[in-house]
Motif scaffolding. Structure first.
Motif, mmCIF file in Angstrom:
data_model
loop_
_atom_site.group_PDB
_atom_site.id
_atom_site.type_symbol
_atom_site.label_atom_id
_atom_site.label_comp_id
_atom_site.label_asym_id
_atom_site.label_seq_id
_atom_site.Cartn_x
_atom_site.Cartn_y
_atom_site.Cartn_z
ATOM 1 N N ARG A 41 0.923 -1.085 -0.142
ATOM 2 C CA ARG A 41 0.030 -0.027 -0.061
ATOM 3 C C ARG A 41 0.793 1.339 0.152
ATOM 4 N N THR A 42 0.469 2.228 -0.617
ATOM 5 C CA THR A 42 1.182 3.513 -0.753
ATOM 6 C C THR A 42 0.453 4.321 0.595
ATOM 7 N N VAL A 43 1.561 5.215 1.106
ATOM 8 C CA VAL A 43 1.101 6.140 2.162
ATOM 9 C C VAL A 43 1.816 7.268 1.822
ATOM 10 N N THR A 44 1.371 8.381 2.603
ATOM 11 C CA THR A 44 2.026 9.625 2.426
ATOM 12 C C THR A 44 2.783 9.930 3.721
ATOM 13 N N GLY A 45 3.951 10.120 3.860
ATOM 14 C CA GLY A 45 4.637 10.155 4.880
ATOM 15 C C GLY A 45 5.055 11.616 5.303
ATOM 16 N N PRO A 46 5.924 11.777 6.433
ATOM 17 C CA PRO A 46 6.383 13.015 6.776
ATOM 18 C C PRO A 46 6.700 14.068 5.757
ATOM 19 N N GLY A 47 6.364 15.042 5.615
ATOM 20 C CA GLY A 47 6.783 16.060 4.388
ATOM 21 C C GLY A 47 6.202 15.677 3.037
ATOM 22 N N GLY A 48 5.181 14.976 3.152
ATOM 23 C CA GLY A 48 4.310 14.834 1.767
ATOM 24 C C GLY A 48 4.900 13.778 0.849
ATOM 25 N N HIS A 49 6.009 13.001 1.441
ATOM 26 C CA HIS A 49 6.757 11.980 0.662
ATOM 27 C C HIS A 49 5.746 10.779 0.685
ATOM 28 N N GLU A 50 5.584 10.362 -0.586
ATOM 29 C CA GLU A 50 4.887 8.919 -0.588
ATOM 30 C C GLU A 50 5.743 7.877 -0.489
ATOM 31 N N MET A 51 5.307 6.874 0.230
ATOM 32 C CA MET A 51 6.398 5.460 0.356
ATOM 33 C C MET A 51 5.436 4.287 0.379
ATOM 34 N N THR A 52 6.049 3.189 -0.105
ATOM 35 C CA THR A 52 5.287 1.794 -0.313
ATOM 36 C C THR A 52 5.353 1.237 1.150
ATOM 37 N N LEU A 53 4.567 0.539 1.583
ATOM 38 C CA LEU A 53 4.740 -0.065 2.786
ATOM 39 C C LEU A 53 4.193 -1.680 2.388
#
Length: 64
Positions: A41-53
């Motif tokens: 799943r893709t989430v938005t992390g700190p600072g608006g950076h997308e990351m895949t979990l």
């Protein structure tokens, strides 16, 4: 890129398991494994950076 040893967000060695590994540890005479798979799943992390979990998903039903 591989995690740096000083990265505070890096996983601890040996902390990741797969759903299949967990399912294999269940007693098959007591549990029916319904789902054992990896999901992303893709989430938005700190600072608006997308990351895949990567999630390990296990659903097991206890036998009667």
């Amino acid at each position: 890129a591989p995690a740096r040893p000083d990265d505070p967000h890096a996983p601890a060695p040996g902390s990741h398991v797969t759903a299949g590994q967990v399912a294999a540890s269940l007693d098959p005479t007591r549990w029916d494994v319904v789902v054992a798979e990896a999901r992303t799943r893709t989430v938005t992390g700190p600072g608006g950076h997308e990351m895949t979990l990567h999630d390990a998903v296990l659903r097991a039903r206890k036998r009667r």
